[in-house]
Scaffold this active site. Structure first.
Site, PDB file in Angstrom:
ATOM      1  N   GLY A   1       1.168  -0.973  -0.207  1.00 54.38           N
ATOM      2  CA  GLY A   1      -0.335   0.155  -0.032  1.00 54.38           C
ATOM      3  C   GLY A   1       0.716   0.765  -0.305  1.00 54.38           C
ATOM      4  O   GLY A   1       1.271   0.896   0.668  1.00 54.38           O
TER       5      GLY A   1
ATOM      6  N   HIS B   1      -1.842   6.954   7.967  1.00 56.42           N
ATOM      7  CA  HIS B   1      -0.532   8.511   7.157  1.00 56.42           C
ATOM      8  C   HIS B   1      -1.962   9.642   7.069  1.00 56.42           C
ATOM      9  O   HIS B   1      -1.127  10.768   6.768  1.00 56.42           O
ATOM     10  CB  HIS B   1      -0.413   7.574   5.697  1.00 56.42           C
ATOM     11  CG  HIS B   1       0.899   6.574   5.973  1.00 56.42           C
ATOM     12  ND1 HIS B   1       2.066   7.738   6.437  1.00 56.42           N
ATOM     13  CD2 HIS B   1       1.217   5.637   5.766  1.00 56.42           C
ATOM     14  CE1 HIS B   1       3.378   6.091   6.904  1.00 56.42           C
ATOM     15  NE2 HIS B   1       2.294   5.255   6.056  1.00 56.42           N
TER      16      HIS B   1
ATOM     17  N   HIS C   1      -3.018   1.424   8.051  1.00 57.25           N
ATOM     18  CA  HIS C   1      -2.123   1.904   7.953  1.00 57.25           C
ATOM     19  C   HIS C   1      -2.142   2.595   6.941  1.00 57.25           C
ATOM     20  O   HIS C   1      -1.229   4.303   7.694  1.00 57.25           O
ATOM     21  CB  HIS C   1      -0.887   0.628   7.395  1.00 57.25           C
ATOM     22  CG  HIS C   1       0.274   1.539   7.504  1.00 57.25           C
ATOM     23  ND1 HIS C   1       1.069   0.503   8.516  1.00 57.25           N
ATOM     24  CD2 HIS C   1       0.804   2.148   6.678  1.00 57.25           C
ATOM     25  CE1 HIS C   1       2.275   1.187   7.603  1.00 57.25           C
ATOM     26  NE2 HIS C   1       2.587   1.853   6.959  1.00 57.25           N
ATOM     27  N   GLU C   2      -2.442   3.049   5.782  1.00 60.88           N
ATOM     28  CA  GLU C   2      -2.257   4.202   5.262  1.00 60.88           C
ATOM     29  C   GLU C   2      -3.437   4.946   5.540  1.00 60.88           C
ATOM     30  O   GLU C   2      -3.448   6.332   5.401  1.00 60.88           O
ATOM     31  CB  GLU C   2      -3.327   3.265   3.647  1.00 60.88           C
ATOM     32  CG  GLU C   2      -2.803   2.039   3.120  1.00 60.88           C
ATOM     33  CD  GLU C   2      -0.900   2.273   3.080  1.00 60.88           C
ATOM     34  OE1 GLU C   2      -0.241   3.937   3.265  1.00 60.88           O
ATOM     35  OE2 GLU C   2      -0.217   0.724   3.148  1.00 60.88           O
TER      36      GLU C   2
ATOM     37  N   GLN D   1       2.481  10.066   1.697  1.00 60.80           N
ATOM     38  CA  GLN D   1       4.060   9.545   1.333  1.00 60.80           C
ATOM     39  C   GLN D   1       5.001   9.740  -0.220  1.00 60.80           C
ATOM     40  O   GLN D   1       6.247  10.024   0.417  1.00 60.80           O
ATOM     41  CB  GLN D   1       3.704   7.889   1.325  1.00 60.80           C
ATOM     42  CG  GLN D   1       3.771   7.181   2.798  1.00 60.80           C
ATOM     43  CD  GLN D   1       3.594   5.678   2.761  1.00 60.80           C
ATOM     44  OE1 GLN D   1       2.362   5.333   2.166  1.00 60.80           O
ATOM     45  NE2 GLN D   1       4.458   5.087   3.333  1.00 60.80           N
TER      46      GLN D   1
ATOM     47  N   CYS E   1       7.131   0.027   7.006  1.00 57.80           N
ATOM     48  CA  CYS E   1       6.393   1.416   6.686  1.00 57.80           C
ATOM     49  C   CYS E   1       7.671   1.722   5.733  1.00 57.80           C
ATOM     50  O   CYS E   1       8.585   2.216   5.816  1.00 57.80           O
ATOM     51  CB  CYS E   1       6.378   2.122   7.600  1.00 57.80           C
ATOM     52  SG  CYS E   1       5.105   4.223   6.547  1.00 57.80           S
ATOM     53  N   LEU E   2       7.245   1.796   4.371  1.00 57.63           N
ATOM     54  CA  LEU E   2       7.987   2.741   3.477  1.00 57.63           C
ATOM     55  C   LEU E   2       8.694   3.899   3.251  1.00 57.63           C
ATOM     56  O   LEU E   2       9.602   3.970   3.278  1.00 57.63           O
ATOM     57  CB  LEU E   2       7.355   2.537   2.036  1.00 57.63           C
ATOM     58  CG  LEU E   2       7.286   1.366   1.543  1.00 57.63           C
ATOM     59  CD1 LEU E   2       6.011   2.342   0.106  1.00 57.63           C
ATOM     60  CD2 LEU E   2       7.753   1.013   0.722  1.00 57.63           C
TER      61      LEU E   2
HETATM   62 ZN    ZN Z   1       3.161   4.173   5.984  1.00 52.21          ZN
END
Ligand code: ZN
Length: 183
Positions: free
Chosen positions: A63, A155, A151-152, A68, A109-110
């Site tokens: 995702g 963000h 999670h998204e 991000q 997490c990226l």
């Molecule tokens: Zn993340």
């Protein structure tokens, strides 16, 4: 059908891999902005969606949320996996279905390179959102799809997984392992 497939492939062929910002960048802590219907359909944001999908794939994410890639917009993408298509989620509203309980979820997490953490997630959620064509959707997500969406969604509200780990357990859960799914 073949023409549609070719158009789809060519649109992604032109998609760019965007730089992903990391923890410490102020955009990751901002409350992202909703998109209007014309903004959803604008060529600029349609390209952003393609670029986000391309970026998620190239970075092996499951995702990716717009903040991000330094776009403070209420939008995220989720990878396809068996039984679940690629999903574009715009202006989401989540209702956490508490009756179905919570589970421990190990997530990477990226935007927090090289780390993974165990956080609590709801098993099942109800999500309303708009897709990339501006169509209203009202769906229940469960399992892994529900975890990614939570999670998204965090963000979009400036929340990162480091905020969700209970303080006393932080050191135990904050590991250098990178085999957790990246979001
Ligand atoms: Zn993340």
């Amino acid at each position: 059908m073949i023409i549609i497939l070719c158009l789809f492939l060519s649109s992604l062929a032109h998609a760019e891999v965007l730089p992903i910002i990391t923890i410490g960048h102020s955009t990751l802590r901002a409350q992202a902005q909703e998109l209007t219907h014309p903004e959803i359909l604008s060529p600029e944001n349609q390209k952003l969606i393609d670029d986000m999908v391309q970026t998620m794939r190239k970075r092996s994410g499951v995702g990716l949320a717009a903040p991000q890639v330094n776009k403070s917009l209420r939008m995220f993408v989720m990878r396809s996996f068996p039984g679940v298509p690629l999903t574009i989620v715009i202006n989401p509203k989540i209702e956490y279905l508490e009756a179905y309980g919570k589970i421990d979820s190990r997530e990477g997490c990226l935007s927090i390179p090289g780390k993974s953490m165990v956080v609590k997630r709801f098993n099942k959620i109800h999500v309303t959102y708009y897709d990339r064509k501006g169509n209203f959707k009202s769906e229940e997500f469960k399992g892994f799809k529900a975890i990614i969406a939570q999670h998204e969604y965090d963000h979009l509200n400036g929340v990162l997984i480091v905020d969700l780990v209970e303080q006393m357990k932080t050191l135990m859960n904050y590991t250098g392992l990178t085999d957790a799914p990246l979001m």
